[in-house]
Design a protein around this motif. Structure first.
Motif, PDB file in Angstrom:
ATOM      1  N   GLY A 147       0.821  -1.203   0.000  1.00 41.33           N
ATOM      2  CA  GLY A 147       0.000   0.000   0.000  1.00 41.33           C
ATOM      3  C   GLY A 147       0.858   1.257   0.000  1.00 41.33           C
ATOM      4  O   GLY A 147       2.063   1.222  -0.214  1.00 41.33           O
ATOM      5  N   SER A 148       0.208   2.379   0.296  1.00 43.00           N
ATOM      6  CA  SER A 148       0.885   3.685   0.170  1.00 43.00           C
ATOM      7  C   SER A 148       1.528   4.170   1.466  1.00 43.00           C
ATOM      8  O   SER A 148       2.253   5.157   1.461  1.00 43.00           O
ATOM      9  CB  SER A 148      -0.142   4.721  -0.289  1.00 43.00           C
ATOM     10  N   THR A 149       1.269   3.491   2.570  1.00 41.89           N
ATOM     11  CA  THR A 149       1.777   3.975   3.866  1.00 41.89           C
ATOM     12  C   THR A 149       3.223   3.610   4.164  1.00 41.89           C
ATOM     13  O   THR A 149       3.975   4.446   4.666  1.00 41.89           O
ATOM     14  CB  THR A 149       0.856   3.484   5.008  1.00 41.89           C
ATOM     15  N   PRO A 150       3.661   2.380   3.875  1.00 42.70           N
ATOM     16  CA  PRO A 150       4.937   1.918   4.455  1.00 42.70           C
ATOM     17  C   PRO A 150       6.216   2.474   3.831  1.00 42.70           C
ATOM     18  O   PRO A 150       7.294   2.228   4.369  1.00 42.70           O
ATOM     19  CB  PRO A 150       4.901   0.407   4.250  1.00 42.70           C
TER      20      PRO A 150
ATOM     21  N   VAL B  80       2.779  -9.519   3.874  1.00 38.65           N
ATOM     22  CA  VAL B  80       1.550  -9.886   4.595  1.00 38.65           C
ATOM     23  C   VAL B  80       0.467 -10.241   3.581  1.00 38.65           C
ATOM     24  O   VAL B  80      -0.328 -11.160   3.785  1.00 38.65           O
ATOM     25  CB  VAL B  80       1.100  -8.706   5.496  1.00 38.65           C
ATOM     26  N   ASP B  81       0.460  -9.482   2.489  1.00 41.17           N
ATOM     27  CA  ASP B  81      -0.511  -9.785   1.440  1.00 41.17           C
ATOM     28  C   ASP B  81      -0.045  -9.197   0.117  1.00 41.17           C
ATOM     29  O   ASP B  81       0.905  -8.414   0.069  1.00 41.17           O
ATOM     30  CB  ASP B  81      -1.915  -9.278   1.795  1.00 41.17           C
ATOM     31  N   GLU B  82      -0.694  -9.595  -0.951  1.00 39.34           N
ATOM     32  CA  GLU B  82      -0.243  -9.204  -2.292  1.00 39.34           C
ATOM     33  C   GLU B  82      -1.447  -9.115  -3.205  1.00 39.34           C
ATOM     34  O   GLU B  82      -2.440  -9.852  -3.035  1.00 39.34           O
ATOM     35  CB  GLU B  82       0.751 -10.222  -2.831  1.00 39.34           C
ATOM     36  N   ARG B  83      -1.362  -8.208  -4.129  1.00 34.58           N
ATOM     37  CA  ARG B  83      -2.355  -8.162  -5.189  1.00 34.58           C
ATOM     38  C   ARG B  83      -1.956  -9.226  -6.213  1.00 34.58           C
ATOM     39  O   ARG B  83      -0.765  -9.447  -6.479  1.00 34.58           O
ATOM     40  CB  ARG B  83      -2.346  -6.780  -5.833  1.00 34.58           C
ATOM     41  N   PHE B  84      -2.927  -9.895  -6.847  1.00 33.14           N
ATOM     42  CA  PHE B  84      -2.611 -10.959  -7.817  1.00 33.14           C
ATOM     43  C   PHE B  84      -2.250 -10.303  -9.150  1.00 33.14           C
ATOM     44  O   PHE B  84      -2.979 -10.385 -10.143  1.00 33.14           O
ATOM     45  CB  PHE B  84      -3.789 -11.929  -7.942  1.00 33.14           C
TER      46      PHE B  84
ATOM     47  N   SER C 107       1.819  -3.798  -7.565  1.00 34.79           N
ATOM     48  CA  SER C 107       2.464  -4.949  -6.907  1.00 34.79           C
ATOM     49  C   SER C 107       3.133  -4.566  -5.586  1.00 34.79           C
ATOM     50  O   SER C 107       3.953  -3.633  -5.536  1.00 34.79           O
ATOM     51  CB  SER C 107       3.532  -5.522  -7.852  1.00 34.79           C
ATOM     52  N   ASN C 108       2.820  -5.299  -4.523  1.00 35.42           N
ATOM     53  CA  ASN C 108       3.515  -5.081  -3.249  1.00 35.42           C
ATOM     54  C   ASN C 108       4.938  -5.632  -3.305  1.00 35.42           C
ATOM     55  O   ASN C 108       5.837  -5.132  -2.622  1.00 35.42           O
ATOM     56  CB  ASN C 108       2.745  -5.726  -2.093  1.00 35.42           C
ATOM     57  N   GLU C 109       5.136  -6.671  -4.148  1.00 36.69           N
ATOM     58  CA  GLU C 109       6.511  -7.166  -4.327  1.00 36.69           C
ATOM     59  C   GLU C 109       7.375  -6.071  -4.934  1.00 36.69           C
ATOM     60  O   GLU C 109       8.516  -5.835  -4.509  1.00 36.69           O
ATOM     61  CB  GLU C 109       6.514  -8.403  -5.229  1.00 36.69           C
TER      62      GLU C 109
ATOM     63  N   GLY D 255     -11.646  -0.935   7.912  1.00 41.38           N
ATOM     64  CA  GLY D 255     -11.280  -1.896   8.952  1.00 41.38           C
ATOM     65  C   GLY D 255     -10.621  -3.152   8.416  1.00 41.38           C
ATOM     66  O   GLY D 255     -10.391  -4.098   9.178  1.00 41.38           O
ATOM     67  N   HIS D 256     -10.304  -3.182   7.115  1.00 45.22           N
ATOM     68  CA  HIS D 256      -9.553  -4.365   6.627  1.00 45.22           C
ATOM     69  C   HIS D 256      -8.099  -4.236   7.028  1.00 45.22           C
ATOM     70  O   HIS D 256      -7.556  -3.137   7.151  1.00 45.22           O
ATOM     71  CB  HIS D 256      -9.708  -4.540   5.108  1.00 45.22           C
ATOM     72  N   THR D 257      -7.466  -5.374   7.219  1.00 44.72           N
ATOM     73  CA  THR D 257      -6.020  -5.446   7.406  1.00 44.72           C
ATOM     74  C   THR D 257      -5.547  -6.691   6.680  1.00 44.72           C
ATOM     75  O   THR D 257      -6.357  -7.586   6.416  1.00 44.72           O
ATOM     76  CB  THR D 257      -5.638  -5.484   8.898  1.00 44.72           C
ATOM     77  N   ALA D 258      -4.256  -6.728   6.330  1.00 43.20           N
ATOM     78  CA  ALA D 258      -3.815  -7.752   5.379  1.00 43.20           C
ATOM     79  C   ALA D 258      -4.776  -7.665   4.200  1.00 43.20           C
ATOM     80  O   ALA D 258      -5.159  -6.570   3.793  1.00 43.20           O
ATOM     81  CB  ALA D 258      -3.789  -9.135   6.042  1.00 43.20           C
ATOM     82  N   SER D 259      -5.214  -8.806   3.676  1.00 45.91           N
ATOM     83  CA  SER D 259      -6.285  -8.747   2.667  1.00 45.91           C
ATOM     84  C   SER D 259      -7.561  -9.343   3.240  1.00 45.91           C
ATOM     85  O   SER D 259      -8.352  -9.986   2.527  1.00 45.91           O
ATOM     86  CB  SER D 259      -5.855  -9.466   1.386  1.00 45.91           C
TER      87      SER D 259
ATOM     88  N   PRO E 189      -8.023  -9.699  -7.366  1.00 49.13           N
ATOM     89  CA  PRO E 189      -7.848 -10.853  -6.478  1.00 49.13           C
ATOM     90  C   PRO E 189      -6.583 -10.672  -5.642  1.00 49.13           C
ATOM     91  O   PRO E 189      -5.621 -10.023  -6.077  1.00 49.13           O
ATOM     92  CB  PRO E 189      -7.715 -12.038  -7.450  1.00 49.13           C
ATOM     93  N   ARG E 190      -6.603 -11.183  -4.414  1.00 42.40           N
ATOM     94  CA  ARG E 190      -5.488 -10.981  -3.497  1.00 42.40           C
ATOM     95  C   ARG E 190      -4.941 -12.319  -3.018  1.00 42.40           C
ATOM     96  O   ARG E 190      -5.632 -13.350  -3.077  1.00 42.40           O
ATOM     97  CB  ARG E 190      -5.933 -10.186  -2.275  1.00 42.40           C
ATOM     98  N   LEU E 191      -3.738 -12.266  -2.472  1.00 41.53           N
ATOM     99  CA  LEU E 191      -3.111 -13.396  -1.766  1.00 41.53           C
ATOM    100  C   LEU E 191      -2.773 -12.867  -0.382  1.00 41.53           C
ATOM    101  O   LEU E 191      -2.254 -11.752  -0.270  1.00 41.53           O
ATOM    102  CB  LEU E 191      -1.828 -13.834  -2.485  1.00 41.53           C
TER     103      LEU E 191
ATOM    104  N   LYS F 283      -8.324   9.943   9.649  1.00 43.53           N
ATOM    105  CA  LYS F 283      -9.441   9.071   9.258  1.00 43.53           C
ATOM    106  C   LYS F 283      -9.202   7.618   9.696  1.00 43.53           C
ATOM    107  O   LYS F 283     -10.079   6.934  10.211  1.00 43.53           O
ATOM    108  CB  LYS F 283      -9.661   9.114   7.736  1.00 43.53           C
ATOM    109  N   LYS F 284      -7.960   7.151   9.528  1.00 47.92           N
ATOM    110  CA  LYS F 284      -7.674   5.765   9.934  1.00 47.92           C
ATOM    111  C   LYS F 284      -7.676   5.644  11.459  1.00 47.92           C
ATOM    112  O   LYS F 284      -8.117   4.629  12.007  1.00 47.92           O
ATOM    113  CB  LYS F 284      -6.328   5.321   9.367  1.00 47.92           C
ATOM    114  N   ARG F 285      -7.201   6.662  12.146  1.00 48.27           N
ATOM    115  CA  ARG F 285      -7.210   6.639  13.613  1.00 48.27           C
ATOM    116  C   ARG F 285      -8.650   6.566  14.116  1.00 48.27           C
ATOM    117  O   ARG F 285      -8.971   5.766  15.013  1.00 48.27           O
ATOM    118  CB  ARG F 285      -6.504   7.886  14.149  1.00 48.27           C
TER     119      ARG F 285
HETATM  120  C1  6PG Z   1      -2.388  -3.757   0.477  1.00 48.33           C
HETATM  121  C2  6PG Z   1      -2.040  -3.836   1.936  1.00 48.33           C
HETATM  122  C3  6PG Z   1      -3.241  -3.462   2.741  1.00 48.33           C
HETATM  123  C4  6PG Z   1      -2.896  -2.088   3.230  1.00 48.33           C
HETATM  124  C5  6PG Z   1      -4.130  -1.283   3.500  1.00 48.33           C
HETATM  125  C6  6PG Z   1      -3.747   0.184   3.698  1.00 48.33           C
HETATM  126  O1  6PG Z   1      -1.974  -4.637  -0.290  1.00 48.33           O
HETATM  127  O2  6PG Z   1      -3.049  -2.766   0.129  1.00 48.33           O
HETATM  128  O3  6PG Z   1      -1.262  -4.758   2.388  1.00 48.33           O
HETATM  129  O4  6PG Z   1      -3.632  -4.272   3.778  1.00 48.33           O
HETATM  130  O5  6PG Z   1      -2.103  -2.180   4.391  1.00 48.33           O
HETATM  131  O6  6PG Z   1      -4.981  -1.403   2.381  1.00 48.33           O
HETATM  132  O7  6PG Z   1      -3.238   0.644   2.477  1.00 48.33           O
HETATM  133  P1  6PG Z   1      -2.667   2.136   2.362  1.00 48.33           P
HETATM  134  O8  6PG Z   1      -1.376   2.140   3.118  1.00 48.33           O
HETATM  135  O9  6PG Z   1      -2.460   2.328   0.872  1.00 48.33           O
HETATM  136  O10 6PG Z   1      -3.701   3.061   2.956  1.00 48.33           O
END
Ligand code: 6PG
Length: 228
Positions: A41-44, A66-70, A78-80, A136-140, A171-173, A194-196
């Motif tokens: 995602g865009s945060t890390p 933790v998770d990946e887009r297919f 791609s998270n990779e 409220g999703h985390t991982a996928s 689709p996600r992994l 907003k996330k807080r």
């Molecule tokens: C992904 C992530 C996902 C992410 C949240 C927040 O593949 O998108 O692993 O779980 O942590 O969707 O995403 P942002 O950091 O882009 O808000």
């Protein structure tokens, strides 16, 4: 939940990077190997750049997602690709990366294939860094995933599952809940008001049953890293 609150995103990135490298180093000293799972995602990005500069014996560290887009690693989704561009450079270029994506016909086939590599990583993970969406999703673990019960099954035996959720984009992994919550260091890294607010609402007494609440309930050690 132990909360680490920062005034600036840069301070959070540096603090979390130091905490992860200290945790990995403890694993290396105790067991001769260590493992890390990061979210995309865009945060890390800032955090991953800071972590890439930490001076530990990365040759004995296994890193996965933790998770990946297919999607293939060439995709900007791609998270990779994010991991390779923002973490697997500088000192951390020497780490062993275990991808979740492979060019399988279906996400389910790719999930099964990914399990072989994940099985070989030191477990429990030394460090797992989660993100979160405002839904409220985390991982996928998306609230509208057809197999959400399986994704959140505390007694599940799968390591990687495919996810098909309309709100996920593609689709996600994803690593499964038991793998994440048993981590020696488990952090939730979110930024912005907003996330807080979404997290506080999800964790409030009587709050909605969201995936992040399921993870927090299963992982008393979960720590929050937040900046505005
Ligand atoms: C992904 C992530 C996902 C992410 C949240 C927040 O593949 O998108 O692993 O779980 O942590 O969707 O995403 P942002 O950091 O882009 O808000």
């Amino acid at each position: 939940m132990r909360r680490h609150l920062f005034d600036a995103r840069e301070d959070l990135a540096n603090s979390l990077a130091r905490r992860v490298s200290e945790t990995l180093n403890k694993g290396l000293e105790a067991r001769g190997a260590a493992s890390l799972a990061i979210s995309g995602g865009s945060t890390p990005g800032r955090f991953l750049d800071a972590l890439s500069k930490e001076r530990i014996d990365w040759t004995k560290v296994g890193i996965t997602l933790v998770d990946e887009r297919f999607v293939p690693p060439s995709s900007d989704r791609s998270n990779e690709r994010l991991a390779r561009e923002r973490l697997l450079h500088n000192e951390a270029r020497l780490a062993r990366f275990v991808p979740l994506y492979s060019a399988a016909a279906t996400a389910e086939e790719a999930a099964r294939a990914a399990e072989a590599g994940i099985a070989l990583l030191p477990k429990p993970f030394d460090a797992v860094i989660l993100g979160m969406g405002t839904d409220g999703h985390t991982a996928s673990f998306f609230p509208d995933a057809g197999n959400l019960a399986e994704l959140l099954d505390r007694d599940g035996r799968r390591l990687v599952l495919a996810v098909d959720a309309p709100s996920a984009g593609e689709p996600r992994l994803t690593l499964t809940l038991p793998l994440l919550v048993e981590a020696r260091f488990l952090a939730l890294h979110i930024e912005g008001g907003k996330k807080r607010e979404a997290l506080d609402a999800a964790l409030a007494d009587g709050g909605p049953e969201t995936p992040i609440r399921a993870v927090a309930d299963a992982a008393p050690r979960l720590e929050l890293y937040w900046a505005p």
